[in-house]
Design a protein around this motif. Structure first.
Motif, PDB file in Angstrom:
ATOM      1  N   ASP A 238       0.808  -1.224   0.000  1.00 47.10           N
ATOM      2  CA  ASP A 238       0.000   0.000   0.000  1.00 47.10           C
ATOM      3  C   ASP A 238       0.844   1.278   0.000  1.00 47.10           C
ATOM      4  O   ASP A 238       0.314   2.362   0.084  1.00 47.10           O
ATOM      5  N   TRP A 239       2.157   1.146  -0.135  1.00 47.68           N
ATOM      6  CA  TRP A 239       2.972   2.350  -0.342  1.00 47.68           C
ATOM      7  C   TRP A 239       2.872   2.686  -1.826  1.00 47.68           C
ATOM      8  O   TRP A 239       2.885   1.794  -2.657  1.00 47.68           O
ATOM      9  N   ALA A 263       3.060   9.237  10.351  1.00 47.89           N
ATOM     10  CA  ALA A 263       3.476   7.845  10.554  1.00 47.89           C
ATOM     11  C   ALA A 263       3.064   7.357  11.944  1.00 47.89           C
ATOM     12  O   ALA A 263       2.595   6.225  12.111  1.00 47.89           O
ATOM     13  N   LYS A 266      -0.656   6.754  11.946  1.00 49.39           N
ATOM     14  CA  LYS A 266      -1.011   5.490  11.264  1.00 49.39           C
ATOM     15  C   LYS A 266      -0.673   4.283  12.125  1.00 49.39           C
ATOM     16  O   LYS A 266      -1.312   3.236  12.032  1.00 49.39           O
ATOM     17  N   THR A 267       0.362   4.408  12.922  1.00 49.92           N
ATOM     18  CA  THR A 267       0.781   3.273  13.753  1.00 49.92           C
ATOM     19  C   THR A 267      -0.119   3.130  14.983  1.00 49.92           C
ATOM     20  O   THR A 267      -0.452   2.006  15.389  1.00 49.92           O
ATOM     21  N   ASN A 374       9.220  -2.867  10.569  1.00 49.98           N
ATOM     22  CA  ASN A 374       8.581  -1.971   9.594  1.00 49.98           C
ATOM     23  C   ASN A 374       8.361  -2.635   8.238  1.00 49.98           C
ATOM     24  O   ASN A 374       7.455  -2.264   7.512  1.00 49.98           O
ATOM     25  N   VAL A 376       7.221  -5.425   5.917  1.00 54.60           N
ATOM     26  CA  VAL A 376       6.334  -6.597   5.866  1.00 54.60           C
ATOM     27  C   VAL A 376       7.041  -7.736   5.136  1.00 54.60           C
ATOM     28  O   VAL A 376       7.695  -7.519   4.118  1.00 54.60           O
ATOM     29  N   TYR A 389       3.574  -4.517  13.432  1.00 54.55           N
ATOM     30  CA  TYR A 389       4.214  -3.697  12.405  1.00 54.55           C
ATOM     31  C   TYR A 389       4.145  -2.226  12.774  1.00 54.55           C
ATOM     32  O   TYR A 389       3.155  -1.754  13.338  1.00 54.55           O
ATOM     33  N   THR A 390       5.231  -1.513  12.437  1.00 53.49           N
ATOM     34  CA  THR A 390       5.193  -0.063  12.499  1.00 53.49           C
ATOM     35  C   THR A 390       4.735   0.372  11.113  1.00 53.49           C
ATOM     36  O   THR A 390       5.190  -0.190  10.114  1.00 53.49           O
ATOM     37  N   TRP A 391       3.884   1.330  11.042  1.00 53.14           N
ATOM     38  CA  TRP A 391       3.391   1.752   9.720  1.00 53.14           C
ATOM     39  C   TRP A 391       4.076   3.058   9.325  1.00 53.14           C
ATOM     40  O   TRP A 391       3.442   4.075   9.101  1.00 53.14           O
ATOM     41  N   GLY A 393       5.948   3.430   6.605  1.00 55.21           N
ATOM     42  CA  GLY A 393       6.207   3.557   5.167  1.00 55.21           C
ATOM     43  C   GLY A 393       7.696   3.358   4.919  1.00 55.21           C
ATOM     44  O   GLY A 393       8.464   3.171   5.863  1.00 55.21           O
ATOM     45  N   THR A 406       7.973   5.502  15.177  1.00 55.60           N
ATOM     46  CA  THR A 406       6.862   4.549  15.150  1.00 55.60           C
ATOM     47  C   THR A 406       7.183   3.319  16.019  1.00 55.60           C
ATOM     48  O   THR A 406       6.284   2.718  16.603  1.00 55.60           O
TER      49      THR A 406
END
Ligand code: M6R
Length: 609
Positions: A238-239, A263, A266-267, A374, A376, A389-391, A393, A406
Motif C-alpha cells: 500500500d505504499w 506515521a 497510522k501506527t 517496519n 512486511v 508492524y510499524t506503519w 512507510g 513509530t
C-alpha cells in the motif's frame, strides 16, 4: 547493504535495472553492475562506483540491448570494492551470471572443491563461488542446477541468476536474505526491496527461504527447494511510488522527519478502539503475560535505543523486569532466557543479521518472540511468533527518524496493553494514557513548526568538534539516540552519558567551550539533571537544554540556549524530545556539507554480522 533488481519483459531491461538500482542506493553500497541477455550473449557492465557511473558507462542502458537482465549494488564483504569484485559474476564457462546478497559461509571450502574440478576464479568473492557451483551442476536444466548448488551452500543468500541457454528467464532463490517478486503488466520483476519495484507494480510475492522462482515476461512459476511446483498469494503493497521519493525536500531525512506525525498516527490509530489498546495481530494470552518472568528486548543501533526507552516505561508500568541487549552481544552471552521470557526484537528493516541471530537463539532456548518491524514479510517478521508492524512507510535515509518514532509508538501500546492485563495501571491512568496517545501526532506536528529555532541553533554550533549529551532515565535513553543521530550524519565526535555518571570519569573531558546538550524532560529527575548541568557549566561548558514547558523556568537559569517541547505524560515524552535532536543533527550536517542521506561507511540494513 547490497541490493538486487531483476527485470523480464517485452521492453528494454537496462533502463529499468538502472532505475531500480538507483532506488536501492539508500541501502549503502560501493560498486554496481548489470547484466542483460540480448537473446544470445550475457553482456555485463560493472564498476567500482555509483549507479550514476554505471548509467554513464552504458549510456543510460542504451549500450545493453535486451529485455531480460539483473543488476546489483554491492557493499563489500569478501574482497575490496573493485570492478572485478562487483556483481554480476559470470561463471567460469560464461554460461550464466549471478548477483547475490548475503554471505556464503562455506565459500572457501566450495572454492577449493571447484578449483579441484578445474575451475579458476577472477574475483575474491563468495558470489563467484556461487556462480561456479551452479555452473558445476548445470547440465541443461538451470532450475535443477540452482537447487543442487544452493543445497551445498551454508550461510545466507538472495540470488538472481540469468543463463545464456534460457535467455527469457531469471531464476531467483533465497535463504535468510530478502527477495520480493513484482508482478507487472507485460513484465515481471525481482528485487531485494519493494522500493525498487513501486514504479512498475504494487503487486508482489514475498519469496520464502528455499523457494525458487522462474521469472519470465508473462509468467512467474514458483518451486519448493525440492522443485515441486507451488502457488503463493499475490499481496498488494500500500505504499505508492511517491513514498519512496523526496517529494520536494532536499533530503529524504528531512522528508521523513516531517512525516513523523502522520506515521505515528497510522501506527497508533488503528490500535486504539473505544478508549482501549487493541493489538489484534498478536496472540499473547493474558495468562502468558501475567506469568512472564522477564522481558528481553534485543535490537541494534537506534532500535536498541527504542528498547532502552521501553525498558524504563515497561518496568514503571508493567512491573516486570526488562533487560535490553544489543543483539550482537546477546547472541554471544549465553543469555538467561526460557519459556517464561518474552523476547521483543525491534528492527526497522527486519533483516539485521545480529537481530536475526539473536531471535533464533532465543527461540531455541524456548522464548516466545514478538517483533516490532517496519518491513512486511522480512525475515524477522516471518520468524517471530507475533509481529507488531510499524506503519512508517519506506524509510530511505540511513539515519532513522520516522521508523524510530513509530517503534517508540508501538512500545507505548504494548506497555499499556500488558499493564492492563497485569493490573499494574489504574483505570484513571490508563484512560489518561490513551488520551495522551491520541494527542501525540498533533503535538508532534506542533513541534515541527519550530524548525527556524533549530536551524538557528545549528548555525551557532555546527563548527563544534565534540558534543556531549546528558540525561537521566528516559532522557538518558534519548541522549543515546540524539548523540547517534548527530555523529552518524555530521561526523562530529559525540558521546551520551547518564548525567549521574559524569563524575565517574567523563567530566574530565569538559573544558571551556565544550557543548553539552542536556535532555531534561522527565520532571521527577529534572532537579538532579540541573545539578549535573551546573557541574559542567562551572567547568566552562556551553549548555543547550531540551526540556518541557513545565520545566522551562528551572532550565532557563542554567542554560545558554533552550528548546522547549510541549508537556506530555512522561511515558510519551521521548517521542517529542527526539524531534529537535533529529532536526539539530540534520541542520548541523547540512551546514557542514555532509552526505546526509547516505553517510560514509554506513548501510541502511546491516545484513552481515
Ligand atoms: O533495521 P534495524 O532497525 O534492525 O537497524 C538497526 C540499526 O542498524 C539502525 O537502527 C541504525 O542504528 C540506524 N540506521 C541509525 O540511524
Amino acid at each position: 547493504m547490497c541490493g538486487i533488481v531483476g527485470f523480464a519483459g517485452h521492453s528494454e531491461a537496462a533502463p529499468v535495472l538502472l532505475d531500480g538500482l538507483a532506488r536501492l542506493e539508500y541501502r549503502g553500497y560501493d560498486s554496481a553492475g548489470v547484466v542483460v541477455c540480448d537473446g544470445k550473449d550475457l553482456n555485463v557492465v560493472k564498476t567500482k562506483g555509483y549507479v550514476e557511473e554505471l548509467s554513464k558507462l552504458t549510456d543510460g542502458g542504451k549500450t545493453l540491448p535486451g529485455t531480460v537482465g539483473i543488476g546489483h549494488t554491492r557493499w563489500a564483504t569478501h574482497g575490496q570494492p573493485t570492478d572485478t569484485n562487483a556483481h554480476p559474476h559470470l561463471s567460469f564457462h560464461g554460461s550464466l551470471a549471478v548477483v547475490h546478497n548475503g554471505i556464503i559461509e562455506n565459500y572457501a571450502k566450495l572454492r577449493e572443491f571447484l578449483i579441484g574440478k578445474g575451475y579458476a576464479f577472477k574475483s575474491e568473492t563468495d558470489t563467484e563461488v556461487a556462480a561456479n557451483m551452479i555452473d558445476y551442476y548445470y547440465d541443461d536444466d538451470i532450475l535443477k542446477a540452482v537447487a543442487e548448488a544452493t543445497r551445498r551452500m551454508e550461510g545466507s543468500y538472495a540470488l538472481g541468476i540469468v543463463c545464456k541457454d534460457v535467455p527469457d528467464t531469471i531464476i531467483a532463490t533465497r535463504k535468510e536474505s530478502p527477495l520480493v517478486l513484482g508482478i507487472g503488466d507485460g513484465c515481471n520483476l525481482l528485487a531485494s526491496d519493494v522500493a525498487a519495484l513501486l514504479r512498475y507494480t504494487r503487486n508482489v510475492i514475498y519469496l520464502e527461504d528455499g523457494e525458487i522462482a522462474e521469472i519470465k515476461a508473462d509468467s512467474v512459476q514458483l518451486y519448493s527447494a525440492e522443485l515441486e511446483r507451488i502457488e503463493k498469494p499475490v499481496s498488494t503493497v500500500d505504499w505508492d511510488v511517491s513514498a519512496a521519493e523526496k517529494g520536494g525536500y532536499e533530503h529524504f531525512m528531512l522528508k521523513e522527519i516531517m512525516e513523523q506525525p502522520d506515521a505515528v498516527r497510522k501506527t497508533i490509530s488503528p490500535r486504539l478502539k473505544d478508549g482501549r489498546v487493541v493489538l489484534d495481530g498478536i496472540r499473547l494470552t493474558p495468562e502468558y503475560v501475567k506469568n512472564l518472568h522477564k522481558i528481553y528486548i534485543v535490537a541494534c543501533g537506534s532500535s536498541y535505543h527504542v528498547g532502552m526507552v521501553a525498558k524504563y516505561n515497561m518496568e514503571k508500568l508493567v512491573r516486570k523486569p526488562v533487560e535490553v541487549a544489543l543483539a550482537s552481544e546477546f547472541r554471544y552471552c549465553d543469555p538467561l532466557v526460557d519459556e517464561n521470557t518474552l523476547v521483543i526484537c525491534i528492527s526497522q528493516s527486519g533483516t539485521t543479521a545480529d537481530t536475526i541471530a539473536a531471535l533464533r537463539q532465543a527461540k531455541k532456548l524456548g522464548a516466545r518472540i514478538l517483533s516490532i518491524v517496519n518491513v512486511v514479510g522480512s525475515v524477522i517478521a516471518e520468524e517471530s511468533d507475533d509481529v507488531l508492524y510499524t506503519w512508517a512507510g519506506p524509510e530511505i535515509a540511513v539515519a532513522t527518524t520516522k521508523a524510530y518514532s513509530t517503534q517508540l509508538a508501538v512500545t507505548y501500546l504494548l506497555t499499556l496493553y500488558m499493564a492492563e492485563i497485569c493490573g499494574t495501571v489504574t483505570p484513571e491512568k490508563y484512560d489518561w494514557a490513551v488520551r495522551e496517545l491520541e494527542a501525540l501526532p498533533e503535538k508532534l506536528a506542533k513541534l515541527l513548526d519550530n524548525v527556524d529555532q533549530i536551524q538557528y541553533l545549528a548555525s551557532i554550533y555546527f563548527n563544534k568538534e565534540d558534543i556531549f549529551f546528558i540525561g537521566r532515565n528516559i532522557d538518558y535513553a534519548l541522549s543515546l539516540e540524539g548523540s547517534l543521530k548527530l555523529k552518524e550524519i555530521s561526523y562530529i565526535h559525540s558521546e551520551a552519558y547518564a548525567a549521574g555518571e559524569l563524575k565517574h570519569g567523563t567530566i574530565s573531558l569538559i573544558e571551556p567551550g565544550r557543548l553539552v546538550i542536556s535532555v531534561a524532560s522527565y520532571t521527577p529527575l529534572v532537579p538532579k539533571t540541573v545539578s549535573n548541568i551546573v557541574e559542567v557549566k562551572t567547568r566552562g561548558a556551553e549548555i543547550l537544554s531540551i526540556t518541557t514547558e513545565e520545566n522551562a523556568a528551572d532550565l532557563a537559569k542554567v542554560s545558554d540556549n533552550m528548546i522547549v517541547i510541549p508537556d506530555a505524560m512522561d511515558l510519551f515524552l521521548p517521542s517529542l524530545a527526539i524531534v529537535p535532536m533529529q532536526l539539530f543533527a540534520y541542520y548541523v550536517s547540512l551546514m557542514r556539507g555532509c552526505s546526509i542521506d547516505k553517510p560514509r561507511n554506513l548501510a541502511k540494513s546491516v545484513t552481515v554480522e
